[in-house]
Design an enzyme around this catalytic site. Sequence first.
Site, PDB file in Angstrom:
ATOM      1  N   GLU A 172      11.567 -11.374 -21.632  1.00 35.91           N
ATOM      2  CA  GLU A 172      11.116 -10.082 -21.142  1.00 35.91           C
ATOM      3  C   GLU A 172       9.932  -9.575 -21.973  1.00 35.91           C
ATOM      4  O   GLU A 172       8.958  -9.050 -21.443  1.00 35.91           O
ATOM      5  CB  GLU A 172      12.289  -9.081 -21.139  1.00 35.91           C
ATOM      6  CG  GLU A 172      11.950  -7.674 -20.719  1.00 35.91           C
ATOM      7  CD  GLU A 172      11.256  -7.547 -19.369  1.00 35.91           C
ATOM      8  OE1 GLU A 172      11.193  -8.517 -18.606  1.00 35.91           O
ATOM      9  OE2 GLU A 172      10.732  -6.457 -19.101  1.00 35.91           O
TER      10      GLU A 172
ATOM     11  N   CYS B 215       0.835  -1.189   0.000  1.00 39.98           N
ATOM     12  CA  CYS B 215       0.000   0.000   0.000  1.00 39.98           C
ATOM     13  C   CYS B 215       0.869   1.237   0.000  1.00 39.98           C
ATOM     14  O   CYS B 215       2.079   1.160   0.159  1.00 39.98           O
ATOM     15  CB  CYS B 215      -0.864   0.029   1.267  1.00 39.98           C
ATOM     16  SG  CYS B 215      -1.681  -1.520   1.618  1.00 39.98           S
TER      17      CYS B 215
ATOM     18  N   ASN C 210       0.942  -0.031   6.084  1.00 35.60           N
ATOM     19  CA  ASN C 210       1.395  -0.796   4.920  1.00 35.60           C
ATOM     20  C   ASN C 210       2.221  -1.958   5.448  1.00 35.60           C
ATOM     21  O   ASN C 210       3.241  -1.731   6.098  1.00 35.60           O
ATOM     22  CB  ASN C 210       2.256   0.087   4.006  1.00 35.60           C
ATOM     23  CG  ASN C 210       2.968  -0.730   2.929  1.00 35.60           C
ATOM     24  OD1 ASN C 210       2.476  -1.783   2.516  1.00 35.60           O
ATOM     25  ND2 ASN C 210       4.109  -0.261   2.491  1.00 35.60           N
ATOM     26  N   GLY C 211       1.787  -3.172   5.180  1.00 32.92           N
ATOM     27  CA  GLY C 211       2.520  -4.334   5.662  1.00 32.92           C
ATOM     28  C   GLY C 211       1.571  -5.417   6.133  1.00 32.92           C
ATOM     29  O   GLY C 211       0.423  -5.470   5.706  1.00 32.92           O
TER      30      GLY C 211
ATOM     31  N   LYS D 276       6.079  -8.668 -20.630  1.00 37.70           N
ATOM     32  CA  LYS D 276       5.392  -7.394 -20.885  1.00 37.70           C
ATOM     33  C   LYS D 276       4.006  -7.663 -21.464  1.00 37.70           C
ATOM     34  O   LYS D 276       3.036  -7.017 -21.103  1.00 37.70           O
ATOM     35  CB  LYS D 276       6.177  -6.496 -21.856  1.00 37.70           C
ATOM     36  CG  LYS D 276       7.483  -5.920 -21.324  1.00 37.70           C
ATOM     37  CD  LYS D 276       7.326  -4.796 -20.337  1.00 37.70           C
ATOM     38  CE  LYS D 276       7.344  -5.192 -18.919  1.00 37.70           C
ATOM     39  NZ  LYS D 276       8.490  -5.558 -18.188  1.00 37.70           N
TER      40      LYS D 276
ATOM     41  N   ARG E 246       1.385   1.755  -5.964  1.00 38.25           N
ATOM     42  CA  ARG E 246       1.605   0.775  -4.898  1.00 38.25           C
ATOM     43  C   ARG E 246       0.343  -0.040  -4.590  1.00 38.25           C
ATOM     44  O   ARG E 246       0.399  -0.997  -3.819  1.00 38.25           O
ATOM     45  CB  ARG E 246       2.069   1.482  -3.623  1.00 38.25           C
ATOM     46  CG  ARG E 246       3.349   2.258  -3.795  1.00 38.25           C
ATOM     47  CD  ARG E 246       3.757   2.890  -2.501  1.00 38.25           C
ATOM     48  NE  ARG E 246       4.029   1.880  -1.492  1.00 38.25           N
ATOM     49  CZ  ARG E 246       5.171   1.224  -1.373  1.00 38.25           C
ATOM     50  NH1 ARG E 246       6.166   1.508  -2.179  1.00 38.25           N
ATOM     51  NH2 ARG E 246       5.339   0.320  -0.447  1.00 38.25           N
TER      52      ARG E 246
ATOM     53  N   TRP F  85      -3.612  -2.099  -1.724  1.00 35.72           N
ATOM     54  CA  TRP F  85      -3.600  -3.207  -2.676  1.00 35.72           C
ATOM     55  C   TRP F  85      -3.865  -4.491  -1.902  1.00 35.72           C
ATOM     56  O   TRP F  85      -3.112  -4.862  -1.013  1.00 35.72           O
ATOM     57  CB  TRP F  85      -2.248  -3.295  -3.365  1.00 35.72           C
ATOM     58  CG  TRP F  85      -2.208  -4.293  -4.472  1.00 35.72           C
ATOM     59  CD1 TRP F  85      -2.751  -4.159  -5.708  1.00 35.72           C
ATOM     60  CD2 TRP F  85      -1.584  -5.582  -4.453  1.00 35.72           C
ATOM     61  NE1 TRP F  85      -2.499  -5.282  -6.460  1.00 35.72           N
ATOM     62  CE2 TRP F  85      -1.791  -6.173  -5.723  1.00 35.72           C
ATOM     63  CE3 TRP F  85      -0.879  -6.309  -3.491  1.00 35.72           C
ATOM     64  CZ2 TRP F  85      -1.309  -7.432  -6.048  1.00 35.72           C
ATOM     65  CZ3 TRP F  85      -0.407  -7.561  -3.830  1.00 35.72           C
ATOM     66  CH2 TRP F  85      -0.626  -8.116  -5.094  1.00 35.72           C
TER      67      TRP F  85
ATOM     68  N   LYS G 230       3.423  -2.195  -8.045  1.00 37.37           N
ATOM     69  CA  LYS G 230       4.784  -1.874  -8.434  1.00 37.37           C
ATOM     70  C   LYS G 230       5.827  -2.561  -7.563  1.00 37.37           C
ATOM     71  O   LYS G 230       6.828  -3.043  -8.056  1.00 37.37           O
ATOM     72  CB  LYS G 230       4.984  -0.358  -8.406  1.00 37.37           C
ATOM     73  CG  LYS G 230       6.320   0.108  -8.966  1.00 37.37           C
ATOM     74  CD  LYS G 230       6.405  -0.120 -10.466  1.00 37.37           C
ATOM     75  CE  LYS G 230       7.754   0.263 -11.028  1.00 37.37           C
ATOM     76  NZ  LYS G 230       7.955  -0.312 -12.359  1.00 37.37           N
TER      77      LYS G 230
ATOM     78  N   HIS H 175      10.446 -29.788 -29.823  1.00 32.32           N
ATOM     79  CA  HIS H 175      10.288 -30.751 -28.720  1.00 32.32           C
ATOM     80  C   HIS H 175       8.911 -30.645 -28.061  1.00 32.32           C
ATOM     81  O   HIS H 175       8.717 -31.174 -26.974  1.00 32.32           O
ATOM     82  CB  HIS H 175      11.411 -30.561 -27.702  1.00 32.32           C
ATOM     83  CG  HIS H 175      12.759 -30.832 -28.296  1.00 32.32           C
ATOM     84  ND1 HIS H 175      13.174 -32.093 -28.669  1.00 32.32           N
ATOM     85  CD2 HIS H 175      13.775 -29.994 -28.636  1.00 32.32           C
ATOM     86  CE1 HIS H 175      14.390 -32.028 -29.186  1.00 32.32           C
ATOM     87  NE2 HIS H 175      14.776 -30.764 -29.181  1.00 32.32           N
TER      88      HIS H 175
ATOM     89  N   GLU I  54       1.669  -8.889 -18.662  1.00 30.50           N
ATOM     90  CA  GLU I  54       1.243  -7.964 -17.604  1.00 30.50           C
ATOM     91  C   GLU I  54       0.467  -6.759 -18.095  1.00 30.50           C
ATOM     92  O   GLU I  54      -0.456  -6.327 -17.414  1.00 30.50           O
ATOM     93  CB  GLU I  54       2.398  -7.571 -16.686  1.00 30.50           C
ATOM     94  CG  GLU I  54       3.563  -6.886 -17.304  1.00 30.50           C
ATOM     95  CD  GLU I  54       4.645  -6.550 -16.271  1.00 30.50           C
ATOM     96  OE1 GLU I  54       5.762  -6.285 -16.702  1.00 30.50           O
ATOM     97  OE2 GLU I  54       4.383  -6.549 -15.061  1.00 30.50           O
TER      98      GLU I  54
END
Length: 621
Positions: free
Chosen positions: A494, A14, A112-113, A498, A39, A86, A616, A517, A501
Amino acid sequence: MVLFVVFEEEIIMCGVVGYIGKNKALPVLLNGLSKLEYRGYDSAGIALLDHNEMIVKKRKGRLAGLEKELIVDDYDAFIGIGHTRWATHGAPNEVNAHPHTNQVNSIAVIHNGIIENYLKIKEWLQEVSEITFKSETDSEVIAHLISYYYDGDLMDAVYKAVDRMEGAYAISVISKDEPDKIIAVRKDSPLIVGIGEGEQFLASDIPALLKYTRKVHFIENDEFVLLTKDKIEIFDAFRQPVEREVFEVTWDAESAEKEGYQHFTLKEIHEQPKSFKETLSRRIDKDFNIHLEGVDFTDEEFRAFDKIYIVACGTAYHAGLLGKYAIEKFAKVPVEVEIASEFRYKDSFINEKSLFIAVSQSGETLDTLQSLREAKRKGAKILSIVNVVGSSVSRDSDGVLYTWAGPEIGVASTKAYTSQALVLYLLAIKLGMIYEQLSNVQVKELIDELYNMPAYIERVLEQSHRVQEFADSQFNNESVFFMGRGVDLYSAYEASLKFKEISYVNSFAIAAGELKHGTIALIEDETLVVALATQQHLYEKMLSNIVEVKARGAYVVAVAMEGDDEILKTADEVIFIPKTMECLAPLLSVIPMQLFAYYVSVAKGNDVDKPRNLAKSVTVE
Ligand code: AGP
C-alpha cells in the site's frame, strides 16, 4: 460478451451536474462541478438556457480555467447542466468537452459513460440526415440521436434514443423547445437527484449537492428522471412512474471541504482517528458484540460457506489482503484474494458454497462490479464493503457493510483504506466467533485494542512534522523500495502504491525474504529502503534483511513498534508506531507511509489531490 470496449475517443469517467429552479443556475453548476473534479479534470463545460438562447461554454483543463472566463452576472439562466471530464485516449480538448449539442444548437447533452455502439449510430445518422459531427466523442451522437427523434416531446425522444444505445451512461439533457425541464437517464454510471424547494438538482455524487440539499434519490439502472422547478418524477424503462424513498444525507457539508488543510488528502489522513471511531461505534456494543448491520446472513449460512473470495482493485485490494490474513487467522477459513480485473476472466471455482466479498471505496469500480456479477451468476452470496452509500456495488450485493469513513475526495485512498481494513478485521473477529475459533477472552482483547486505535493513530499523526522534514530531504529520490515480512508486506504494498500515485516515485514493494532472489541487484549507494518491522516473530529475519541492504549502501528507514531499541542500532532512521498486537500493526504502520508519500508529493509540487492520469472512480475495465 465484452461489455466495455475501450475506444480511441472514449470518455470514460466524468462528473455531471444539473440545476433547475428559482435561483441562477450558473453558480450552482460551478459549485457542483468543483466538488466533482475528483471524477475527472481534463476539461469542463456548461450549457445554460438564457432567455431561450442555448449558451454552451467549455474549456480544456481544470474547471478554474472555465470559471475565469465566465462572469456570473452576464447570464440570466435558471436551468443548466455541467460536466467535468476524464479522458484516456483521444484529445482532451475543447471540441471533445461536454456539453454536446445537436446540429441546430437547440438540444444540449452531458454524458458520463461509454456508448459502445456509437460508431454504428453515427454512420446511421449520417445516412438518414445531414449531420456534421464536430467532436471525436461517442457522447455527441446522443445529442443528434435525441434531436432526430424529437417531435415535440423531449422525454419521448430520450426514451427512443436510449433504446438504440448500448453501453453505460448517466445522461442529462436540456432543450430550447422545452425550457422548463431537465431529462436524465442512468445505466451503470452513477446518478443522484437532489430535492429542493422550488429548485431541483442532479449530480454524479452527493458532495456536489450538499450545499443546497440533503435530500436525495438514488436513480437506478434504466430509470428516467424528469426534473422541473417544483418536482422530480422517476420512470422505469416502460415509462411507468416509480416511487423512490428519500435518502437523508447525514454527514456535514464540511466533510466535503478542506477545513483549513492544504489538501483533501492530508485532511483525510488526519481524519483516520475519527473514521475509526465511527466504524467501531456503529458495529460494537458495550457487551463486545459485533453487529454486521446491513448483512442478515444467519450464523448457519456463514458456517455453510466453504471458501471466501475477496475481490477488489488497487488500494481496496491491499485492504483485501489484510482481510485474508485476519479471516484466516481468526476464523481459520480459507480465503482467496483476487484483483478484480483478473478474477473476471478467470475460470474460478467460485460456487453457491462460496462467500464473495467485494471491497470498494466508490462502489462504482467496473472491474469489481463485473466480478461481483460473475460471482452472483455462479451462485455465490455477495457481501460488499463499500464507502459510498447507494453505489452500484452496494445495490448489487446480498449484504453491505458500509465503512462510514465519510466522503473521500483525494484520489489517493487513505482513510477509506484503513476503514476497509478495520471492517474486514471486525468481520474476521465475528467469523472467528461463529466458527468457534476465538474465545470470548480473545475477542475482548482484540476489541479493546481496536478501541485504542484512534488514540494510537493520533500519536502517529503527531509525528507529521518529522515525516515532513524527512520527506523534504528525500524528495529527489528516483526510487524507493518497501520491504516487509508477514502482514507487514501488505502495508509495504500500500505504501508503494501511494508513492507511485501521488509522489510519482518509482516504488517497489517486496517480501524481504525475496530480496536475495533478484531485487537486491538494484540496491546501491544511497538507495532508499523502507523496512516495515512490526512483526516480532519475524523480527530477527527482518533485521538480517536490513543489514543485507545496508551492506550494499542502502539508506534504511524502519517502521517499528515503540520500545524496539534494537532497530535504532541498525536502521538509519526509525519511525515508531505505538506498541500494539502484531496482528493489528498494519492498521498503524501504513499511516506514516501515507504522510511520507503526501509530503514528497508536496515537496515535488505535484497536484496531490488530483494526480496525473488518475481519477477517483474507475468506471471502465
Ligand atoms: C487508491 O489510492 C487508488 N486511487 C485506487 O487504487 C483505488 O483504490 C482503486 O481504483 C479501487 O477503487 P474503489 O475502492 O473505489 O473500488
